[in-house]
Design an enzyme around this catalytic site. Structure first.
Site, mmCIF file in Angstrom:
data_model
loop_
_atom_site.group_PDB
_atom_site.id
_atom_site.type_symbol
_atom_site.label_atom_id
_atom_site.label_comp_id
_atom_site.label_asym_id
_atom_site.label_seq_id
_atom_site.Cartn_x
_atom_site.Cartn_y
_atom_site.Cartn_z
ATOM 1 C CG HIS A 40 -67.322 15.412 -6.496
ATOM 2 N ND1 HIS A 40 -67.368 15.669 -7.708
ATOM 3 C CD2 HIS A 40 -67.436 16.740 -6.383
ATOM 4 C CE1 HIS A 40 -66.288 16.499 -8.308
ATOM 5 N NE2 HIS A 40 -66.672 17.136 -7.381
ATOM 6 C CG HIS B 298 -62.467 16.596 -5.826
ATOM 7 N ND1 HIS B 298 -61.224 17.158 -5.622
ATOM 8 C CD2 HIS B 298 -63.655 17.337 -6.033
ATOM 9 C CE1 HIS B 298 -61.775 18.458 -5.240
ATOM 10 N NE2 HIS B 298 -63.300 18.651 -5.842
ATOM 11 C CD GLU C 133 -64.333 32.869 -31.770
ATOM 12 O OE1 GLU C 133 -65.591 32.349 -31.258
ATOM 13 O OE2 GLU C 133 -65.103 33.322 -32.884
ATOM 14 C CG HIS D 240 -67.290 42.652 -34.073
ATOM 15 N ND1 HIS D 240 -68.433 42.441 -33.940
ATOM 16 C CD2 HIS D 240 -67.120 42.099 -35.055
ATOM 17 C CE1 HIS D 240 -68.850 41.781 -34.830
ATOM 18 N NE2 HIS D 240 -67.935 41.407 -34.902
HETATM 19 C C1 LIG Z 1 -65.006 25.034 -15.596
HETATM 20 C C2 LIG Z 1 -65.246 24.527 -14.480
HETATM 21 N N1 LIG Z 1 -66.577 25.172 -13.875
HETATM 22 C C3 LIG Z 1 -66.526 24.553 -12.263
HETATM 23 C C4 LIG Z 1 -65.574 24.111 -11.676
HETATM 24 C C5 LIG Z 1 -66.178 23.109 -10.662
HETATM 25 N N2 LIG Z 1 -66.512 21.574 -10.749
HETATM 26 C C6 LIG Z 1 -65.821 20.320 -10.243
HETATM 27 S S1 LIG Z 1 -65.758 18.919 -10.418
HETATM 28 C C7 LIG Z 1 -67.041 19.583 -11.006
HETATM 29 C C8 LIG Z 1 -68.252 18.361 -11.410
HETATM 30 C C9 LIG Z 1 -68.101 17.208 -11.053
HETATM 31 O O1 LIG Z 1 -69.074 16.550 -11.780
HETATM 32 P P1 LIG Z 1 -68.168 14.989 -12.361
HETATM 33 O O2 LIG Z 1 -67.565 16.854 -13.734
HETATM 34 O O3 LIG Z 1 -68.708 15.104 -13.046
HETATM 35 O O4 LIG Z 1 -67.324 14.628 -11.529
HETATM 36 P P2 LIG Z 1 -67.365 13.887 -10.503
HETATM 37 O O5 LIG Z 1 -68.373 14.496 -9.886
HETATM 38 O O6 LIG Z 1 -67.752 12.235 -11.133
HETATM 39 O O7 LIG Z 1 -66.260 12.907 -9.917
HETATM 40 C C10 LIG Z 1 -67.086 20.997 -10.436
HETATM 41 C C11 LIG Z 1 -68.581 22.062 -10.986
HETATM 42 C C12 LIG Z 1 -64.445 23.177 -12.349
HETATM 43 N N3 LIG Z 1 -63.909 22.567 -11.829
HETATM 44 N N4 LIG Z 1 -64.130 23.602 -14.097
#
Ligand SMILES: Cc1ncc(C[n+]2csc(CCOP(=O)(O)OP(=O)(O)O)c2C)c(N)n1
Length: 687
Positions: free
Chosen positions: A286, A55, A435, A497
């Protein structure tokens, strides 16, 4: 890149450009800053390209923020990555791992060599796809599942405030910084984290939000229109918005945040993939390599002429100097610790190491003596409370809590004061109905060190904690979850529950120990095992309903240590039947044994408080505990899954295969056929 170019690039994704005033900076300082930030960018681009995965967008976008933070604010010493009084930096957006790896290399963390950077994402490297705690020196927590790191940081900040209250600001005085992304802030857990931190007024928690307006699917506007600054402010934070490519603005915001009486959010408007000529500002940067052409264009745009993985000395030197600047502070801290009175110092060092010393064994012994002298027919949740009175007195590092079920979970010992903004020295946290946040904050406390966190909620809500428990197991953190109301035995609250599959689901998590003690004595023994276990988390599954004390004679050893043991031996010959059970069903198995005995069938009962310990026992020991009776029957008020490892696929299981029901617990046990009669019947049917 010139200043106008930067503003132009940043403005490509500015939804509200007017929010971000440009701040002037001296050209020489700015030029050096740019070169240093570009070193991060170059390493990130090149490492992702070489790995053919990763990334680049976040490291390129957040390089300016990170450069200011690490060269001018963060207190750390690369020669002592575990220095207890270091500032913590949590890369909550773990996918941007090359940002932290580049920083660790540039700052001079010895193990983070350029070879490791070249080996980004390769098996065995110190540069795995997402940062891993315990694997790479300088990584404070394992991140990747979005929202977890941010919440770990809340726990770290709680730990800092608590330990400062206990040991004083001379030895505990550090700040927790987080770099969080849009994804972190969209995750539900972030709301729990923010609310808790705001409520506790954790002023030494500073969140740098990489406000780039882009996630994987594209612009954030596809899915989100939250005003994050207002959201944080509503939770009691200070919040500001800045241009995240302006070092002067970043520094000024950090100065302000450090002086705040509240936790701070700095929303840093950045351009994802900053510098990439075509992909900057777009989701295309990304999560995949930029490609050779785009990287060449970025090099040109950034004015970066060095070949891949080479950092010119004129740029590496100031980075290494920034890395070296914390050493005097660390040495001065060493002196302050050395100057503590010997008792305080020994205690501080013991707690920092995580050693529990002799006090635990004495406390366990005291509880067992009392139980032998006056046996108790009580719920195991009450037995846990009884044990906690002694355990928390012996171990001041135990910080308890509950997610708004204190009176039901019985996790508060009488002497424990509330930990709150008015008294960080308290030891009991009212986590609120949070939680997931509770479990992730506990991870942060354990990561911080000096604390053994334990919690309370209902076992059925372990599902709400699961992502954090999984990470605790992955990281090998000593956190202890007290989870009560552990079966249909909770009765009238009904199937919503009543945990059915939760024991099996928790047992499926590697490196997690799930304890389900059958009586008051096993409860304190399981507590002892959980507290002694530095290698991972534990869950104590405890009953709401009363259970008889089955162990009436005093055992000095811990019989739960092998995960299972023969509770009642067969009489009248070798056992024809082995009855296995956990928790509240052990007493049912014992009653079934009597029914079998009345029919002349010799049976034995094996109590199984912990699958994981039993299955990890050496072969011979495990086989001896499981025995060789021709018929194996297991009884547990949950699903069968997992039991085959003990009773075999031919064994008989008495339990549940669907959801429970609402009603008095005794009627439920009858209704679902979890009774001594049914267990005896099941055994007889196999003989
Ligand atoms: C709980 C979770 N859901 C989904 C992902 C997969 N995932 C990795 S980065 C991302 C989103 C990317 O957007 P952002 O957080 O704004 O990061 P950027 O593009 O700015 O690097 C997702 C959905 C993850 N790592 N964790």
């Amino acid at each position: 890149m010139t200043m106008p170019d930067r503003i132009l690039a940043a403005s490509t994704v500015l939804a509200q450009p007017s929010r971000f005033p440009a701040t002037a900076m001296s050209p020489t300082g700015r030029a050096e800053h740019d070169r240093m930030a570009n070193a991060i960018r170059a390493l990130a681009m090149d490492a992702v390209e070489r790995a053919k995965a990763g990334h680049p967008g976040l490291p390129l976008g957040a390089a300016d923020v990170a450069t200011v933070l690490f060269t001018r604010f963060l207190k750390f010493d690369p020669s002592d990555p575990a220095w207890p009084d270091r500032d913590r930096f949590v890369l909550s957006a773990g996918h941007g791992s090359m940002l932290i790896y580049a920083l660790l290399y540039l700052l001079g963390y010895e193990k983070m060599t350029i070879e490791e950077i070249k080996n980004f994402r390769q098996l065995g490297s110190l540069t795995p796809g997402h940062p891993e705690y315990g694997h790479t020196p300088g990584i404070e927590t394992t991140t990747g599942p979005l929202g977890q790191g941010l919440t770990n940081a809340v726990g770290m900040a709680i730990a800092e405030r608590h330990l400062a209250a206990v040991f004083g600001g001379d030895v505990v005085d550090h700040t927790t910084y987080v770099l969080a992304s849009d994804g972190d802030l969209m995750e539900g857990i972030s709301q729990e984290a923010i609310a808790l931190a705001g409520h506790l007024k954790l002023k030494k928690l500073i969140v740098l939000f990489d406000d780039n307006g882009i996630s994987i699917d594209g612009p954030l506007t596809l899915a989100d229109s939250v005003d994050q600054a207002k959201r944080f402010e509503a939770a009691g934070w200070a919040a500001t918005r800045i241009d995240g490519h302006d070092p002067a603005a970043i520094a000024a915001a950090l100065e302000t945040a450090k002086a705040s009486d509240r936790p701070s959010l700095i929303a840093c408007r950045t351009t994802i993939g900053f510098g990439a000529p075509n992909k900057a500002g777009s989701e295309k940067s990304h999560g995949s390599p930029l490609g050779a052409e785009e990287i060449a264009g970025a090099r040109e745009k950034l004015g970066w002429n060095a070949p891949p993985f080479e950092i010119p000395a004129a740029i590496l030197d100031p980075w290494r100097a920034a890395g070296a600047r914390g050493k005097p502070a660390r040495l001065a801290w060493d002196m302050r610790v050395a100057a503590l009175d010997s008792q305080t110092r020994a205690e501080f060092e013991r707690r920092t190491r995580g050693d529990i010393g002799q006090a635990l064994a004495a406390a366990v012994d005291e509880v067992k003596q009392k139980l032998a002298a006056a046996p108790k027919e009580i719920a195991t949740r009450s037995a846990s409370e009884f044990a906690l009175e002694a355990l928390t007195a012996a171990l001041p590092e135990m910080i308890g809590g509950s997610a708004d079920l204190t009176g039901s979970n019985n996790t508060r010992a009488k002497a424990m004061k509330t930990l709150n903004a008015a008294d960080y020295g308290g030891r009991f946290i009212h986590y609120g109905v949070r939680e997931h946040g509770m479990a992730a904050a506990m991870n942060g406390m354990a990561l911080h060190g000096g604390i053994i966190p334990y919690s309370g909620t209902f076992l059925v809500f372990s599902d709400y904690c699961r992502p954090a428990i999984r990470l605790a197991a992955l990281m090998g953190l000593r956190v202890i979850h007290v989870m009560t109301h552990d079966s249909i035995g909770l009765g009238e609250d009904g199937p919503t529950h009543q945990p059915i599959e939760q024991l099996a689901a928790l047992r499926a998590i590697p490196n997690l120990k799930v304890y389900r003690p059958c009586d008051a004595v096993e409860t304190v023994e399981c507590w002892q095992l959980a507290l002694e276990d530095k290698s991972g988390p534990s869950v104590l599954a405890l009953t709401r309903q009363n259970v008889p004390q089955l162990r009436l004679t005093l055992d000095t050893g811990n019989r739960c240590a092998h995960g299972a043991y023969e509770r009642v031996a067969a009489k009248g010959g070798a056992a024809s039947v082995s009855l296995f059970a956990s928790g509240s069903e052990v007493a049912i198995a014992v009653a079934a044994l009597k029914l079998l005995a009345a029919q002349g069938v010799p049976a034995r009962v094996v109590s199984v408080p912990c699958f994981e310990l039993l299955l990890a026992a050496p072969d011979a020991e495990r086989k001896a505990i499981i025995g060789r009776a021709p018929v194996n029957v297991a009884v547990e008020a949950g699903i069968r899954q997992g039991w085959d490892a003990i009773i075999g696929s031919e064994g008989t299981f008495v339990g549940l295969s669907g959801f429970g029901a609402s009603g008095p617990f005794k009627q439920l046990y009858q209704h679902f056929g979890i009774t001594p009669e049914k267990v005896a019947e099941a055994a007889l049917a196999r003989l």
